[in-house]
Write an enzyme that holds these catalytic residues in place. Structure first.
Site, short mmCIF file in Angstrom:
data_model
loop_
_atom_site.label_atom_id
_atom_site.label_comp_id
_atom_site.label_asym_id
_atom_site.label_seq_id
_atom_site.Cartn_x
_atom_site.Cartn_y
_atom_site.Cartn_z
N ARG A 164 0.83 -1.22 0.00
CA ARG A 164 0.00 0.00 0.00
C ARG A 164 0.86 1.27 0.00
O ARG A 164 0.56 2.24 0.69
CB ARG A 164 -0.92 0.03 1.22
CG ARG A 164 -1.97 -1.04 1.24
CD ARG A 164 -2.96 -0.82 0.08
NE ARG A 164 -4.18 -1.55 0.31
CZ ARG A 164 -4.34 -2.85 0.02
NH1 ARG A 164 -3.37 -3.52 -0.55
NH2 ARG A 164 -5.48 -3.44 0.27
N SER A 238 -10.75 -0.52 3.52
CA SER A 238 -9.92 -0.71 4.73
C SER A 238 -9.48 0.65 5.24
O SER A 238 -8.84 1.41 4.52
CB SER A 238 -8.65 -1.50 4.38
OG SER A 238 -8.98 -2.75 3.84
N GLU A 333 -4.75 3.54 6.54
CA GLU A 333 -4.44 3.37 5.13
C GLU A 333 -5.04 4.53 4.34
O GLU A 333 -4.53 4.96 3.32
CB GLU A 333 -5.04 2.05 4.63
CG GLU A 333 -4.51 1.61 3.30
CD GLU A 333 -5.56 1.03 2.40
OE1 GLU A 333 -5.66 1.51 1.25
OE2 GLU A 333 -6.28 0.10 2.82
N1 EPU Z 1 -10.17 -10.91 10.03
C1 EPU Z 1 -10.84 -11.00 11.23
N2 EPU Z 1 -11.88 -10.15 11.48
C2 EPU Z 1 -12.28 -9.23 10.57
C3 EPU Z 1 -11.62 -9.13 9.35
C4 EPU Z 1 -10.55 -9.97 9.09
O1 EPU Z 1 -10.52 -11.81 12.09
O2 EPU Z 1 -13.23 -8.49 10.87
C5 EPU Z 1 -9.03 -11.81 9.74
C6 EPU Z 1 -9.39 -13.21 9.30
O3 EPU Z 1 -8.55 -14.07 10.01
C7 EPU Z 1 -9.01 -13.27 7.84
C8 EPU Z 1 -7.92 -12.25 7.73
O4 EPU Z 1 -8.24 -11.28 8.73
O5 EPU Z 1 -8.55 -14.53 7.50
C9 EPU Z 1 -7.81 -11.59 6.39
O6 EPU Z 1 -9.05 -10.98 6.07
P1 EPU Z 1 -9.43 -10.56 4.56
O7 EPU Z 1 -9.12 -11.67 3.64
O8 EPU Z 1 -10.80 -9.99 4.59
O9 EPU Z 1 -8.37 -9.44 4.20
P2 EPU Z 1 -7.72 -8.22 5.01
O10 EPU Z 1 -6.29 -8.52 5.25
O11 EPU Z 1 -8.56 -7.87 6.20
C10 EPU Z 1 -6.90 -7.03 2.83
C11 EPU Z 1 -7.00 -5.69 2.18
C12 EPU Z 1 -8.34 -5.50 1.50
C13 EPU Z 1 -8.53 -6.60 0.49
C14 EPU Z 1 -8.45 -7.94 1.21
C15 EPU Z 1 -8.58 -9.13 0.29
C16 EPU Z 1 -5.55 -4.24 3.49
C17 EPU Z 1 -5.47 -3.08 4.42
N3 EPU Z 1 -6.77 -4.63 3.16
O12 EPU Z 1 -7.81 -7.05 3.93
O13 EPU Z 1 -8.31 -4.27 0.81
O14 EPU Z 1 -9.76 -6.48 -0.19
O15 EPU Z 1 -7.16 -8.03 1.88
O16 EPU Z 1 -7.40 -9.32 -0.40
O17 EPU Z 1 -4.52 -4.76 3.07
C18 EPU Z 1 -8.90 -1.94 0.83
O18 EPU Z 1 -7.70 -1.72 0.71
O19 EPU Z 1 -9.75 -1.03 0.90
C19 EPU Z 1 -9.33 -3.33 0.95
C20 EPU Z 1 -10.60 -3.64 1.17
#
Ligand code: EPU
Length: 338
Positions: A164, A238, A333
């Site tokens: 990012r 995010s 972010e």
């Molecule tokens: N998780 C939780 N609780 C939550 C959300 C997530 O426990 O409320 C944990 C779960 O263990 C899950 C892990 O977080 O396995 C990862 O969650 P997710 O796959 O939803 O992805 P993220 O790491 O929370 C990132 C990006 C998103 C992107 C997703 C999918 C960042 C800051 N965010 O989120 O990007 O869509 O991966 O690849 O890196 C954005 O930038 O606006 C955005 C939505």
């Protein structure tokens, strides 16, 4: 090209925060940009270039000039047996570019489907989702030095893309206006299906991926189920970045929190900020007009009528709680406009 005064920005930021810009202008092509760069209103004021407004939080009225990027156009530069090179103007909607590529059977950005915002924002923060990142397909970025009007082409290395992150958010912050990007996309099948949420979705729905559109549709479906639609409830995706720690630090954390999810990425370990926030009890919580989304704790929402300051206050409370419980520092972010 018309300069507006005291222009309301509530429809131009996906958080739906109602603030005014002292000056506001839309630019539709590079000539208008050049014209703008020589005006006194531009030279003498603070400025903010705005694309889809999907990654900003206005904390108060903007005492300067907001420039809305409306540069449009997608063209195919080269087309051979292996790949297609595509140049896209920065004011195009990112997802429209994704559709353009999957309709032509190209591989490379299908996992980045439905990311809100414009094409110009993509290199700014090296957009990434579902195991893909812009950096893997980017050829170059065209940008104008806003103090001299000179155009420069940055190759991928010069963009210094990270998680990012890019040179445009750091050393060159506020110095360049991104006008176009060029991508190299594969004609050969290049499936990138290892991201857990995607693998699970494909298995559950018994989807056999045969083209990039299948992946794009799947990702779009997952996103719709987890992330709130800004047209329905104001948000900027995010709000925080995920947290990266070294392995020894992970070990210490695991002694206390054995169930903590973590993902190894290039020698360091990613801890999902969404999980940390959820553990602090914030998921689905509402404070006045603002709150934390109930299906993805990384997303802060405007339940209606929120001021930017309220969102910021909530963010600060979350940061403090995560710091106290885990000793980890959450970093926004979203671009905070003060
Ligand atoms: N998780 C939780 N609780 C939550 C959300 C997530 O426990 O409320 C944990 C779960 O263990 C899950 C892990 O977080 O396995 C990862 O969650 P997710 O796959 O939803 O992805 P993220 O790491 O929370 C990132 C990006 C998103 C992107 C997703 C999918 C960042 C800051 N965010 O989120 O990007 O869509 O991966 O690849 O890196 C954005 O930038 O606006 C955005 C939505």
């Amino acid at each position: 090209m018309k300069i507006h005064n005291n222009y309301n920005l509530s429809k131009l930021n996906t958080f739906g925060i109602s603030v005014n810009a002292e000056f506001f202008i839309e630019i539709e092509n590079e000539n208008e940009l050049n014209e703008l760069l020589s005006t006194l209103e531009f030279k003498n004021n603070k400025k903010l270039f705005l694309g889809g407004g999907s990654n900003v939080l206005f904390t108060k009225d903007f005492d300067g000039m907001v420039i809305l990027n409306k540069l449009k156009g997608i063209e195919i530069l080269t087309d051979d047996a292996e790949s297609m090179v595509i140049r896209c103007m920065s004011g195009e909607i990112w997802h429209d570019l994704v559709i353009f590529t999957v309709e032509r059977g190209l591989w490379g950005i299908e996992n980045l489907s439905l990311i809100p915002g414009t094409v110009g924002a993509a290199p700014m923060q090296n957009i990434g989702a579902y195991g893909a990142e812009l950096t893997n397909v980017l050829e170059n970025v065209e940008a104008f030095d806003i103090s001299t009007g000179e155009k420069r082409i940055f190759n991928t290395e010069e963009c210094k893309l990270g998680y990012r992150d890019s040179v445009f958010k750091n050393k060159l912050k506020d110095k360049y206006f991104i006008s176009a990007i060029t991508l190299r996309l594969s004609k050969k099948i290049k499936k990138n299906l290892a991201y857990k949420a995607l693998t699970e979705y494909l298995a559950k729905n018994k989807i056999e991926v045969s083209n990039s559109k299948d992946v794009s549709d799947a990702v779009a479906d997952i996103r719709r189920s987890k992330l709130p639609d800004p047209k329905v409830i104001g948000n900027a995706g995010s709000f925080f970045k995920n947290v990266f720690v070294e392995k020894p630090e992970l070990k210490k954390l695991q002694e206390k929190y054995p169930l903590m999810p973590h993902f190894e990425e290039g020698g360091v370990v990613k801890i999902p900020a969404g999980w940390l926030i959820e553990q602090c009890g914030w998921k689905g919580k509402r404070v006045g007009n603002v709150g934390v989304h109930d299906r993805q704790a990384l997303v802060l929402v405007n339940h209606g009528g929120a001021k930017g300051g309220e969102v910021l206050d909530l963010a600060n409370k979350i940061i403090a709680d995560v710091k106290e419980k885990f000793g980890l520092e959450l970093v926004p972010e979203v671009n905070l406009i003060r």
